[in-house]
Design an enzyme around this catalytic site. Structure first.
Site, PDB file in Angstrom:
ATOM      1  NE  ARG A   1      -3.534  -2.455   2.555  1.00  0.00           N
ATOM      2  CZ  ARG A   1      -4.203  -2.861   3.640  1.00  0.00           C
ATOM      3  NH1 ARG A   1      -4.053  -2.207   4.763  1.00  0.00           N
ATOM      4  NH2 ARG A   1      -5.007  -3.909   3.566  1.00  0.00           N
TER       5      ARG A   1
ATOM      6  CG  ASP B   1       3.011   6.017   2.405  1.00  0.00           C
ATOM      7  OD1 ASP B   1       2.162   5.173   2.741  1.00  0.00           O
ATOM      8  OD2 ASP B   1       4.080   6.204   3.022  1.00  0.00           O
TER       9      ASP B   1
ATOM     10  CE1 TYR C   1       7.715   0.354  -1.056  1.00  0.00           C
ATOM     11  CE2 TYR C   1       8.246  -1.654   0.142  1.00  0.00           C
ATOM     12  CZ  TYR C   1       7.319  -0.773  -0.373  1.00  0.00           C
ATOM     13  OH  TYR C   1       5.982  -1.041  -0.212  1.00  0.00           O
TER      14      TYR C   1
ATOM     15  NE  ARG D   1       7.707   9.212   2.872  1.00  0.00           N
ATOM     16  CZ  ARG D   1       6.539   9.833   2.964  1.00  0.00           C
ATOM     17  NH1 ARG D   1       5.400   9.140   2.808  1.00  0.00           N
ATOM     18  NH2 ARG D   1       6.491  11.126   3.211  1.00  0.00           N
TER      19      ARG D   1
END
Length: 244
Positions: free
Chosen positions: A50, A52, A110, A197
């Site tokens: 999911r 952002d 990622y 992040r």
């Protein structure tokens, strides 16, 4: 029939992957809208991650149960014909009935890109964090070693109300300098809300000399979001791959 969709998207102008009640401007919402029109009945898709608002994907995976006479190739062609140009379905194929893009995922990869040079690259600006600072990359790599392995990453999660386990395993954090850019690639079994992040923001603070690499252990032990660094901007983050 259950279908697997391999998806790419530029997340710049979307409110994230997940469909929301107050907006139809999400990746999931756009794809479901086209599939529902194609099947002439509501279709729900499940995404592996999911992402952002503002986060991109080069290798998102989703699955959908639907009834259609179209072949996998025809479904793919139909989707790409009607989806916006910043969303692309790379491949559609039939999957096992029990295949679930999120629950069956074994690893996710990622990558976070930081513009470290003094000048911005106008062609890459939507996919980089515009830091434009010199960072101590060896110190960042040392800090990353403390973060790999199985830990409670509650300090690196923005969801204060999360009741599920915040234990995750990071298999590798690779930090590489490529010209005027620093690329941080994270491979793990799963990631919490904003985790990559926040990890990136914390490692940037190490690179600035604001934190010492060994402080990572204390941050993990405190299980407190306030102990970790800032949340790096969404624009620098891309979901590269989901592995099964």
């Amino acid at each position: 029939m259950n279908y697997r969709l391999d998806i790419q998207y530029d997340g710049t102008r979307y409110g994230g992957w997940q469909k929301q009640k107050d907006t139809d401007n999400t990746i999931q919402g756009k794809i479901e809208e086209v599939l529902s029109r194609m099947c002439q009945t509501p279709v729900t898709i499940q995404g592996a991650g999911r992402t952002d608002a503002g986060v991109h994907a080069a290798g998102q995976v989703a699955n959908a149960h639907m009834e259609t006479e179209k072949t996998s190739e025809e479904i793919c062609e139909y989707l790409n014909r009607y989806l916006p140009e910043d969303i692309e379905i790379v491949r559609v194929k039939q999957a096992a009935d029990r295949f679930h893009s999120r629950l069956n995922a074994r690893e996710k990869v990622y990558q976070y890109r930081v513009a470290a040079g003094s000048h911005k690259n106008v062609f890459e600006r939507k996919y980089q964090c515009p830091l434009h600072e010199n960072l101590d990359v060896p110190a960042m790599r040392e800090a990353a070693e403390f973060l790999t392995g199985t830990h409670d990453f509650k300090s690196f999660c923005s969801n204060k109300k999360m009741k599920k386990s915040s234990v995750r395993t990071i298999y590798d954090i690779e930090i590489r300098e490529e010209g005027q850019e620093i690329r941080m690639t994270y491979t793990g079994d799963g990631f919490l809300y904003n985790m990559v992040r926040i990890l990136t923001g914390t490692l940037i603070e190490v690179g600035r000399g604001e934190r010492k690499p060994e402080e990572m252990m204390e941050i993990l032990e405190r299980c407190d979001r306030g102990a970790a660094g800032f949340t790096a901007p969404a624009r620098g983050l891309t979901l590269l791959e989901v592995r099964y």
